[in-house]
Scaffold this motif. Sequence first.
Motif, PDB file in Angstrom:
ATOM      1  N   ASP A 114       0.868  -1.175   0.000  1.00 52.91           N
ATOM      2  CA  ASP A 114       0.000   0.000   0.000  1.00 52.91           C
ATOM      3  C   ASP A 114       0.907   1.228   0.000  1.00 52.91           C
ATOM      4  O   ASP A 114       1.458   1.601   1.033  1.00 52.91           O
ATOM      5  CB  ASP A 114      -0.906  -0.005   1.227  1.00 52.91           C
ATOM      6  CG  ASP A 114      -1.866   1.183   1.254  1.00 52.91           C
ATOM      7  OD1 ASP A 114      -1.934   1.915   0.240  1.00 52.91           O
ATOM      8  OD2 ASP A 114      -2.526   1.396   2.281  1.00 52.91           O
ATOM      9  N   GLY A 115       1.079   1.840  -1.186  1.00 49.02           N
ATOM     10  CA  GLY A 115       2.063   2.920  -1.278  1.00 49.02           C
ATOM     11  C   GLY A 115       3.448   2.361  -1.075  1.00 49.02           C
ATOM     12  O   GLY A 115       3.893   1.489  -1.820  1.00 49.02           O
ATOM     13  N   ASN A 116       4.135   2.827  -0.035  1.00 53.79           N
ATOM     14  CA  ASN A 116       5.453   2.294   0.300  1.00 53.79           C
ATOM     15  C   ASN A 116       5.416   1.372   1.511  1.00 53.79           C
ATOM     16  O   ASN A 116       6.469   1.001   2.040  1.00 53.79           O
ATOM     17  CB  ASN A 116       6.444   3.440   0.576  1.00 53.79           C
ATOM     18  CG  ASN A 116       6.760   4.244  -0.665  1.00 53.79           C
ATOM     19  OD1 ASN A 116       6.539   3.799  -1.785  1.00 53.79           O
ATOM     20  ND2 ASN A 116       7.294   5.448  -0.481  1.00 53.79           N
TER      21      ASN A 116
END
Length: 348
Positions: free
Chosen positions: A162-164
Amino acid sequence: MAGPILRGLALLSLVMAMAVVLAGCQREPQSYRLEGPIYGTGFHITFYGDYDDAQLAQIEDSVKAALQQVDQLMSTYKPDSELSRFNRTPVGEPFTLSPETAAVIREAIRIGKLSHGAFDVTVGNAVNLWGFGPDKHPDRVPDDAQIAQALKSVDYRALELDGNTLTKTKPVYVDLSGIAKGYGVDQAARALEAAGVERYLVEVGGEIRTHGDKPGGEPWRIAVEKPISYERSVQRIIELDAAAVATSGDYRNYFEDDGERYSHTIDPRTGRPIKHHLVSVTVIAPDCMTADALATAIDVLGPEAGMQMAQREKLAVYLVVKTADGFETRASDAFQAYLADADEETQS
């Protein structure tokens, strides 16, 4: 007094004379080379331009820093690397990655889905079991129970990004060796371009990325190695402009036990070394990270399923398959353009 036409002709003559003088002052592009150890192998970079000693030192420092950063982030051999720390993180605990590692994980998950699990960065425990990872042991063949146990922790779908932020939903061990080296090539290329270098070839352990052309408008000519373990010879020459090329094969890294040869390429779906007759895969893609992972995926899939994926996804893929009579080559439709102007070597 000279008229407008004469004044215009005089000005044109002056401009043309200045252009000739400036052209005569321009130096031919110089050839430069950087090389050194990295990732348990070596890097070799050739680039063209006109740089003084200070600029060359800055270029070399930035390239080496880019390569070393990838190693520090994604090595499974370094206990303090970002990847090693993630692998020690408990199941369900979110771990914030650097943007670089997150980009590699994201692409790894994409190609895992694309290849229906033939490429799986959680195959590390199975790789280690066969002695091809950082936890090496004397060459031996694991038994069925050991392989079954290792397979319990092989599932790229257990990685949620999730994102980074990366979270594992079950105890998996991530090994990015099938994609990180290609990413390192890309990072070295980005460092060169950030320094203003526009004509280069970057090679790390056989993975390559090029940009621009050589002096005289010559393309970069890349040799595809013939897949034989006892000597180095050329199977094919391809020409590149701005592209990346990666090759995967088992003809150099393997072990033998009781007369049987075991490839270093482990099929994540079975936990065992591949056993088909595909001995070399070459993939051309816009970036080396993708080419690297795709070459591994197709190597696992084998000649038939691998070529089906290449044609379906319009991938530039070149296969060398072992037959009773020697080696047979197969090229996807997208690869044909790279073969148009190159003579194929005599096959054996």
